[in-house]
Write a protein that holds these residues in place. Structure first.
Motif, mmCIF file in Angstrom:
data_model
loop_
_atom_site.group_PDB
_atom_site.id
_atom_site.type_symbol
_atom_site.label_atom_id
_atom_site.label_comp_id
_atom_site.label_asym_id
_atom_site.label_seq_id
_atom_site.Cartn_x
_atom_site.Cartn_y
_atom_site.Cartn_z
ATOM 1 N N ALA A 1 59.073 0.979 57.649
ATOM 2 C CA ALA A 1 58.957 2.082 58.616
ATOM 3 C C ALA A 1 57.568 2.700 58.528
ATOM 4 C CB ALA A 1 60.031 3.123 58.340
ATOM 5 N N PHE A 2 56.553 1.940 58.916
ATOM 6 C CA PHE A 2 55.160 2.366 58.816
ATOM 7 C C PHE A 2 54.888 3.586 59.701
ATOM 8 C CE2 PHE A 2 50.682 1.987 60.285
ATOM 9 C CZ PHE A 2 50.071 2.202 59.062
ATOM 10 N N ASP A 3 54.212 4.594 59.126
ATOM 11 C CA ASP A 3 53.827 5.812 59.851
ATOM 12 C C ASP A 3 52.305 5.943 59.746
ATOM 13 O OD1 ASP A 3 53.291 8.342 60.819
ATOM 14 O OD2 ASP A 3 54.776 9.359 59.600
ATOM 15 N N PRO A 4 51.552 5.718 60.835
ATOM 16 C CA PRO A 4 50.084 5.720 60.763
ATOM 17 C C PRO A 4 49.441 7.105 60.778
ATOM 18 C CG PRO A 4 50.763 5.275 63.001
ATOM 19 C CD PRO A 4 52.039 5.374 62.165
ATOM 20 N N THR A 5 50.216 8.175 60.736
ATOM 21 C CA THR A 5 49.665 9.528 60.859
ATOM 22 C C THR A 5 48.562 9.798 59.840
ATOM 23 O OG1 THR A 5 51.844 10.249 61.582
ATOM 24 C CG2 THR A 5 50.285 11.965 60.992
ATOM 25 N N LEU A 6 48.760 9.391 58.593
ATOM 26 C CA LEU A 6 47.765 9.641 57.550
ATOM 27 C C LEU A 6 46.441 8.977 57.886
ATOM 28 C CD1 LEU A 6 46.939 10.774 54.795
ATOM 29 C CD2 LEU A 6 47.942 8.743 53.744
ATOM 30 N N LEU A 7 46.484 7.836 58.532
ATOM 31 C CA LEU A 7 45.256 7.143 58.918
ATOM 32 C C LEU A 7 44.412 8.012 59.848
ATOM 33 C CD1 LEU A 7 43.738 4.468 58.619
ATOM 34 C CD2 LEU A 7 44.952 3.662 60.640
ATOM 35 N N PHE A 8 45.049 8.713 60.779
ATOM 36 C CA PHE A 8 44.319 9.592 61.688
ATOM 37 C C PHE A 8 43.761 10.819 60.959
ATOM 38 C CE2 PHE A 8 47.266 7.303 64.506
ATOM 39 C CZ PHE A 8 46.328 6.697 65.331
ATOM 40 N N VAL A 9 44.526 11.358 60.026
ATOM 41 C CA VAL A 9 44.058 12.506 59.241
ATOM 42 C C VAL A 9 42.859 12.096 58.388
ATOM 43 C CG1 VAL A 9 44.675 14.149 57.419
ATOM 44 C CG2 VAL A 9 46.306 13.636 59.245
ATOM 45 N N LEU A 10 42.960 10.955 57.704
ATOM 46 C CA LEU A 10 41.849 10.469 56.887
ATOM 47 C C LEU A 10 40.639 10.149 57.752
ATOM 48 C CD1 LEU A 10 43.738 8.151 54.389
ATOM 49 C CD2 LEU A 10 42.692 10.351 53.902
ATOM 50 N N GLY A 11 40.870 9.537 58.909
ATOM 51 C CA GLY A 11 39.768 9.224 59.816
ATOM 52 C C GLY A 11 39.053 10.476 60.289
ATOM 53 N N GLY A 12 39.806 11.519 60.601
ATOM 54 C CA GLY A 12 39.193 12.787 60.997
ATOM 55 C C GLY A 12 38.370 13.397 59.885
ATOM 56 N N ALA A 13 38.875 13.329 58.659
ATOM 57 C CA ALA A 13 38.154 13.893 57.512
ATOM 58 C C ALA A 13 36.878 13.108 57.223
ATOM 59 C CB ALA A 13 39.061 13.904 56.286
ATOM 60 N N VAL A 14 36.975 11.783 57.218
ATOM 61 C CA VAL A 14 35.804 10.948 56.940
ATOM 62 C C VAL A 14 34.772 11.105 58.051
ATOM 63 C CG1 VAL A 14 34.989 8.553 56.710
ATOM 64 C CG2 VAL A 14 37.024 9.309 55.467
ATOM 65 N N MET B 1 31.038 12.472 57.495
ATOM 66 C CA MET B 1 29.879 11.637 57.828
ATOM 67 C C MET B 1 28.943 12.353 58.796
ATOM 68 S SD MET B 1 31.563 7.833 58.116
ATOM 69 C CE MET B 1 30.157 7.197 58.949
ATOM 70 N N LEU B 2 29.499 13.086 59.714
ATOM 71 C CA LEU B 2 28.705 13.774 60.718
ATOM 72 C C LEU B 2 27.988 15.008 60.159
ATOM 73 C CD1 LEU B 2 28.031 13.808 63.772
ATOM 74 C CD2 LEU B 2 29.988 15.341 64.054
ATOM 75 N N LEU B 3 28.659 15.791 59.319
ATOM 76 C CA LEU B 3 28.129 17.103 58.930
ATOM 77 C C LEU B 3 27.527 17.183 57.528
ATOM 78 C CD1 LEU B 3 30.922 19.336 60.492
ATOM 79 C CD2 LEU B 3 28.680 18.757 61.436
ATOM 80 N N PHE B 4 27.818 16.246 56.646
ATOM 81 C CA PHE B 4 27.383 16.349 55.249
ATOM 82 C C PHE B 4 25.867 16.461 55.135
ATOM 83 C CE2 PHE B 4 27.055 14.796 50.793
ATOM 84 C CZ PHE B 4 27.910 15.709 50.217
ATOM 85 N N ARG B 5 25.137 15.653 55.887
ATOM 86 C CA ARG B 5 23.672 15.689 55.783
ATOM 87 C C ARG B 5 23.099 17.035 56.235
ATOM 88 N NH1 ARG B 5 22.654 11.147 60.153
ATOM 89 N NH2 ARG B 5 24.848 11.286 60.551
ATOM 90 N N VAL C 1 24.652 19.965 55.958
ATOM 91 C CA VAL C 1 24.969 20.937 54.901
ATOM 92 C C VAL C 1 23.963 20.823 53.766
ATOM 93 C CG1 VAL C 1 26.665 21.537 53.132
ATOM 94 C CG2 VAL C 1 27.420 21.066 55.468
ATOM 95 N N LEU C 2 23.642 19.601 53.364
ATOM 96 C CA LEU C 2 22.724 19.407 52.236
ATOM 97 C C LEU C 2 21.267 19.748 52.579
ATOM 98 C CD1 LEU C 2 24.118 16.223 50.493
ATOM 99 C CD2 LEU C 2 24.388 18.613 49.849
ATOM 100 N N ARG C 3 20.950 19.967 53.840
ATOM 101 C CA ARG C 3 19.605 20.402 54.207
ATOM 102 C C ARG C 3 19.364 21.869 53.865
ATOM 103 N NH1 ARG C 3 18.939 17.529 60.058
ATOM 104 N NH2 ARG C 3 18.645 15.429 59.262
ATOM 105 N N ARG C 4 20.433 22.611 53.656
ATOM 106 C CA ARG C 4 20.294 24.020 53.272
ATOM 107 C C ARG C 4 19.688 24.074 51.864
ATOM 108 N NH1 ARG C 4 23.172 27.938 55.696
ATOM 109 N NH2 ARG C 4 23.298 29.013 53.714
ATOM 110 N N PRO C 5 18.957 25.108 51.541
ATOM 111 C CA PRO C 5 18.391 25.198 50.193
ATOM 112 C C PRO C 5 19.459 25.386 49.113
ATOM 113 C CG PRO C 5 17.844 27.153 51.498
ATOM 114 C CD PRO C 5 18.518 26.183 52.419
ATOM 115 N N ALA C 6 20.579 26.019 49.479
ATOM 116 C CA ALA C 6 21.662 26.247 48.520
ATOM 117 C C ALA C 6 22.930 26.591 49.307
ATOM 118 C CB ALA C 6 21.315 27.389 47.569
ATOM 119 N N PRO C 7 24.085 26.425 48.683
ATOM 120 C CA PRO C 7 25.314 26.877 49.340
ATOM 121 C C PRO C 7 25.295 28.396 49.531
ATOM 122 C CG PRO C 7 25.799 25.523 47.412
ATOM 123 C CD PRO C 7 24.335 25.808 47.392
#
Length: 140
Positions: free
Chosen positions: A41-54, A58-62, A64-70
């Motif tokens: 009974a495969f449920d692909p929902t987690l794949l969409f959640v993980l895809g959204g997170a990744v 990938m889009l925003l991490f660079r 964020v790291l351009r800031r001098p500090a958090p």
């Protein structure tokens, strides 16, 4: 005052994370086990959640790291490890086995504990015992 701001930020981030888990249905261990049941009974929902997170990372991490500090810290704490070793592989394996057996990982388990989920009531103490055992064996 800085400590209170940091604590408040952590509380808000945790609440947002928990809300995201709840809205996406990732607090239901049966949904996770359904994702792992590729032959049944495969449920692909987690794949969409993980895809959204990744994708978001990938889009925003660079940017964020351009800031001098958090905003609430003196510096970013990014791991300098660049290799895959036995410790990483064993840890990932133990995490995956536990996740596959219980359908819980730490975040959803804590959310489940907050709503008194019967599974979380046994999983969280077992998780804490495992963490304590790790600290004891590693000498921390």
């Amino acid at each position: 005052m800085s400590g209170i701001r940091t604590l408040l930020a952590a509380l808000l981030a945790g609440a947002l994370f928990g809300l995201g888990l709840a809205v996406s249905g990732m607090t239901d261990p049966l949904r996770i086990l359904g994702f792992l049941d590729v032959a049944g009974a495969f449920d692909p929902t987690l794949l969409f959640v993980l895809g959204g997170a990744v994708g978001t990372t990938m889009l925003l991490f660079r940017f964020v790291l351009r800031r001098p500090a958090p905003v609430l810290a003196e510096r970013f704490q990014v791991s300098q490890l660049r290799s895959v070793d036995a410790r990483l592989l064993v840890g990932a394996g133990v995490f995956g086995i536990g996740w596959g057996l219980a359908g819980y990982c730490p975040g959803p388990a804590l959310v489940g504990l907050g709503v008194l989920s019967p599974e979380a009531l046994w999983f969280v103490p077992a998780m804490l015992a495992g963490m304590a055992l790790h600290r004891l064996l590693r000498g921390h």
